[in-house]
Design a protein around this motif. Structure first.
Motif, PDB file in Angstrom:
ATOM      1  N   CYS A   1      57.054  63.548  -4.196  1.00 24.19           N
ATOM      2  CA  CYS A   1      55.882  62.869  -3.852  1.00 24.19           C
ATOM      3  C   CYS A   1      55.904  61.096  -4.361  1.00 24.19           C
ATOM      4  N   ASN A   2      55.990  60.657  -4.190  1.00 29.00           N
ATOM      5  CA  ASN A   2      57.112  59.381  -4.054  1.00 29.00           C
ATOM      6  C   ASN A   2      54.982  58.586  -4.284  1.00 29.00           C
ATOM      7  N   GLY A   3      55.393  58.084  -6.156  1.00 28.49           N
ATOM      8  CA  GLY A   3      53.699  58.032  -6.163  1.00 28.49           C
ATOM      9  C   GLY A   3      53.642  56.223  -7.171  1.00 28.49           C
ATOM     10  N   ASP A   4      54.725  55.828  -7.195  1.00 25.19           N
ATOM     11  CA  ASP A   4      55.468  54.470  -8.151  1.00 25.19           C
ATOM     12  C   ASP A   4      56.137  53.590  -7.248  1.00 25.19           C
ATOM     13  N   SER A   5      55.745  53.192  -5.685  1.00 24.65           N
ATOM     14  CA  SER A   5      57.395  52.572  -5.729  1.00 24.65           C
ATOM     15  C   SER A   5      58.174  50.978  -6.406  1.00 24.65           C
ATOM     16  N   SER A   6      57.635  51.673  -7.204  1.00 25.62           N
ATOM     17  CA  SER A   6      58.036  50.112  -8.175  1.00 25.62           C
ATOM     18  C   SER A   6      59.609  50.506  -9.304  1.00 25.62           C
ATOM     19  N   ASN A   7      59.935  52.083  -9.122  1.00 25.50           N
ATOM     20  CA  ASN A   7      60.949  52.709  -9.509  1.00 25.50           C
ATOM     21  C   ASN A   7      62.040  53.338  -8.966  1.00 25.50           C
ATOM     22  N   ASP A   8      61.613  52.741  -7.656  1.00 23.85           N
ATOM     23  CA  ASP A   8      62.610  53.059  -6.168  1.00 23.85           C
ATOM     24  C   ASP A   8      63.537  53.004  -6.652  1.00 23.85           C
ATOM     25  N   VAL A   9      64.840  54.304  -6.135  1.00 23.38           N
ATOM     26  CA  VAL A   9      66.590  53.476  -6.188  1.00 23.38           C
ATOM     27  C   VAL A   9      65.846  52.935  -5.200  1.00 23.38           C
TER      28      VAL A   9
ATOM     29  N   TYR B   1      65.154  59.438  -1.534  1.00 21.09           N
ATOM     30  CA  TYR B   1      63.474  58.703  -1.111  1.00 21.09           C
ATOM     31  C   TYR B   1      62.642  58.326  -1.844  1.00 21.09           C
ATOM     32  N   GLY B   2      62.616  58.519  -3.158  1.00 22.89           N
ATOM     33  CA  GLY B   2      61.756  58.114  -4.345  1.00 22.89           C
ATOM     34  C   GLY B   2      60.848  58.294  -4.930  1.00 22.89           C
ATOM     35  N   GLY B   3      60.934  60.179  -4.748  1.00 20.71           N
ATOM     36  CA  GLY B   3      60.049  60.890  -5.396  1.00 20.71           C
ATOM     37  C   GLY B   3      60.077  61.008  -6.791  1.00 20.71           C
ATOM     38  N   ASP B   4      59.208  60.471  -7.169  1.00 22.22           N
ATOM     39  CA  ASP B   4      58.746  60.745  -8.955  1.00 22.22           C
ATOM     40  C   ASP B   4      57.657  61.457  -9.889  1.00 22.22           C
ATOM     41  N   LEU B   5      57.410  61.197 -11.044  1.00 21.03           N
ATOM     42  CA  LEU B   5      56.768  62.179 -12.037  1.00 21.03           C
ATOM     43  C   LEU B   5      55.183  60.824 -11.355  1.00 21.03           C
TER      44      LEU B   5
HETATM   45 CA    CA Z   1      59.492  56.406  -6.362  1.00 23.77          CA
END
Ligand code: CA
Ligand code: ARE
Length: 665
Positions: free
Chosen positions: A130-138, A169-173
């Motif tokens: 799940c991508n909860g924060d788009s500011s850290n996307d690679v 895909y941007g999934g994160d903590l």
């Molecule tokens: Ca993300």
């Protein structure tokens, strides 16, 4: 004598206390039919001990023997005598001949964490959950070999033909935090994370920095690097990614966020397991610095690849001592030069450093509840050293956190590591994923082969289960990680279509074509009623399909879940949690046939019979439920029934007559 009545195992009702301490006494019990046998002996270390009948209850007699333990493992079997007939009883059941491979075993002083016994686990591949924060996307290809980076993150739910290790895909903590309610509602008790430490790939098995969570799945507060600026750096890589993962503020913020995730899980009564990759590191690691990221950076020593004078030179085993600078004569895991093998025998400093890492994450402020250990049997250059390493590892981790679990990945015989002083348990391929997959789908777990001879073959199923389960003592078995799918194998739902391959060779939707959800539900029923810790690979519960790596790493379909499968998972997990016998009770095989298996899970408080009809037609079977301790007369209620077209939670009530029920399914 009545062979169906004979029973014992090493669970709490037959080994008292369940996990006996060294130099203590333990009572071992054995069950027979009432007034049915003349004598029962416990045979241990070449000595025969007469057991005493200590209890007669319902239709059974219970014999007991009190044994004094020292600090050594004991293995034993039973001899049952009536008149001139003698039978041997070991982990296979009643047999003709003794075979010590199948002896029951007790390991004094061996304890595995109670929270993990029978617990429902959930495996998360973070980039895809799940991508909860788009500011850290690679941005895809950002951390790539020189060339034009493609500046976009992959679209959630879209699968390119090549899902490369550098496609994100941007999934994160933050996404995991956002979905904690979802996990709890599903009934999850433990989260197992694939690797989370700094690394340039989406799988993160190539670790760049063991001390920090990767900011791209953690938190990014700055794009400024703490190393040399771009132009002066001699590496071949695009800059932003490296700047982000070497910025101390990002690293600290990411560790802090991770500590929050664990604390939130704990607040909800859940536990967290981390993936520990200690056989190899990544070639980006400053110890190696093959990509020469740290080469001229202030405050960093030179990596072993770069210089013969590197303080990390002995962390790796270089075959060519004349190849510096840029020495590539080291071994990589399975030939991958991005995964340089660590050389513990050559460096006590490396050993200390890794043991420090092992302790750090299971201690405050992180308080992780244990490690899943990658390619654990490969570690070191010899078997002897391998065992030495895991003994030291166990001491270090258990000293830092006595309730932390040590769960190893290993294919093949696990016996040597499960003697109480190394691993607690393993990812259970041989005594779970493999036989369940064959029996129900005919596929081997990595879907390389379709085995018609094994499909529906209940004899092979029990044979394999019995053989491989005999490697576990009870404390190991109860915490074994039982998976139907994971990030290294095709998803179970896809295996039900008997196709072999990868999406890019078979075309789009090939993983979905011809799947059979009823067969998948049978797999889940076995998983959720088997001894051990049933572990769901994220998305399986929502109907996600996929061939083997990398297709098995698709994104979780938020908003497009298969609602029936999801509800089914919730229901069966709830049943497991409500009926203690499904979690920690004994397991006994009942009737079998082609494409049909049945077994009981039971203790004195409850009895549950599980019947799996993998045929396309209904069958009727007579099941001897008295064998698992039900009364001889009374009723048995269906608590869950899955059929070709769906499932329901309550069904017929069956009359028990003379200890048997006739069931149509
Ligand atoms: Ca993300
Ligand atoms: C890459 C390719 C794969 C290829 C693999 C091996 O993508 O298609 O099969 O290399 O050459 C991580 C990544 C992988 C990546 C790998 C190397 O997650 O995507 O794979 O790094 O860059 C065997 C090992 C087992 C291992 C699997 C992958 O015995 O230990 O292969 N599993 C762990 C992790 C992986 C991780 C690594 C090891 C490396 O869980 O995710 O890979 O750190 C049969 C055999 C098994 C074999 C299994 C799967 O069942 O019996 O021995 O497992 O198939 O291939």
């Amino acid at each position: 004598f009545n062979r169906r009545a004979l029973f014992t195992d090493t669970s709490a009702e037959y080994v008292i206390p369940e996990e006996p301490a060294c130099f203590s006494e333990v009572t071992i019990r054995f069950r027979t039919a009432r007034n049915n046998v003349d004598r029962v002996f416990l045979v241990c270390g070449g000595q025969k001990h007469l057991m005493v009948r200590v209890e007669s209850k319902n239709d059974f007699d219970y014999y007991a023997y009190v044994m004094r333990l020292d600090d050594q493992k004991v293995s034993y079997y039973f001899e049952v005598q009536t008149g001139r007939i003698t039978g041997i009883f070991d982990m296979r059941g009643l047999v003709q001949e003794v075979n010590e491979y199948y002896d029951f075993i007790i390991i004094p002083g061996f304890h595995t964490p109670d929270w993990a016994k029978g617990a429902v686990m959930y495996q998360i591949y973070t980039d895809r959950f799940c991508n909860g924060d788009s500011s850290n996307d690679v941005l895809t290809n950002e951390y790539c070999y020189i060339g034009e980076p493609v500046h976009r993150v992959e679209d959630w739910g879209r699968y390119p033909a090549q899902m490369d290790v550098r496609e994100f895909y941007g999934g994160d903590l933050q996404g995991v935090l956002d979905k904690m309610d979802y996990l709890q509602d599903l009934g999850v008790e433990v989260i197992y994370f694939n690797p989370l430490f700094v690394s340039p790939s989406n799988h993160k098995y190539d670790i760049q920095d063991y001390d920090y969570i990767d900011p791209h799945i953690g938190k990014i507060v700055s794009d400024e690097g703490d190393l040399l600026p771009d132009g002066q750096r001699e590496n071949r890589f695009a800059s932003r990614y490296i700047d982000r993962v070497t910025n101390k503020a990002n690293l600290e913020a990411s560790n802090e966020l991770f500590a929050q995730v664990v604390a939130e899980a704990h607040r909800r009564g859940m536990r967290v397991i981390l993936d520990g990759v200690f056989n190899h590191c990544g070639s980006f690691n400053k110890w190696m610095d093959r990509e020469r990221i740290y080469e001229n950076a202030e405050g960093y020593d030179r990596g072993a690849y770069v210089s013969a004078d590197s303080p990390y030179r002995n962390y790796f085993d270089f075959h060519n001592q004349a190849a510096w600078p840029y020495n590539n004569s080291y071994d990589g895991w399975w030939g991958h030069d991005t995964l340089p093998k660590l050389n513990y025998e050559g460096s006590q400093e490396l050993m200390d450093c890794v043991l420090h890492v092992a302790k750090k994450w299971v201690s405050p402020p992180y308080n992780v509840d244990g490690w899943r250990l990658d390619v654990a049997a490969d570690l070191g250059h010899s078997q002897e050293f391998n065992h030495h390493f895991w003994q030291e590892f166990r001491k270090a981790v258990k000293e830092a956190n006595p309730e932390a679990i040590i769960l190893a990945e290993h294919y093949g015989n696990t016996r040597d590591w499960l003697q109480g002083n190394e691993w607690d348990t393993v990812m259970n391929y041989d005594a779970f994923m493999e036989p369940v997959t064959w029996f129900l789908t005919g596929m081997e777990k990595h879907s390389d082969d379709y085995r018609e001879d094994l499909l529906g073959n209940s004899e092979s199923f029990w044979g394999a289960m019995r053989h491989h389960t005999s490697s576990f003592s009870m404390p190991s078995w109860q915490v074994a990680m039982n998976e139907l799918s994971n990030h290294d194998h095709s998803r179970f739902l896809t295996r039900t279509n008997h196709k072999v391959g990868r999406t890019n060779t078979l075309g789009p939707q090939a993983a979905e074509q011809g799947i059979n959800k009823a067969v998948f539900r049978e797999g889940v029923v076995i998983q959720m009623t088997w001894t051990g810790a049933p572990t769901i690979y994220y998305g399986d519960e929502a109907g996600v399909c996929g061939f083997t790596d990398p297709d098995n790493r698709r994104t979780y379909p938020w908003g497009h879940e298969d609602q029936v499968l999801l509800a089914f998972h919730k229901d069966i997990i709830r049943l497991r949690r409500e009926n203690e016998e499904l979690r920690i009770g004994s397991l006994k095989m009942l009737e079998n046939d082609y494409n049909f298996i049945s077994y009981g899970r039971f203790n004195r408080k409850g009895q549950c019979a599980i019947l799996i009809n993998n045929n396309y037609h209904p069958i009727t079977k007579e099941i001897h439920v008295w064998e698992i301790g039900t009364p001889k007369t009374g009723k048995m209620k269906v608590i869950l029934q899955s059929r070709d077209d769906g499932y329901c939670m309550e069904g017929a009530e069956y009359e028990i007559r003379a200890g048997k029920v006739l069931i149509e399914m």
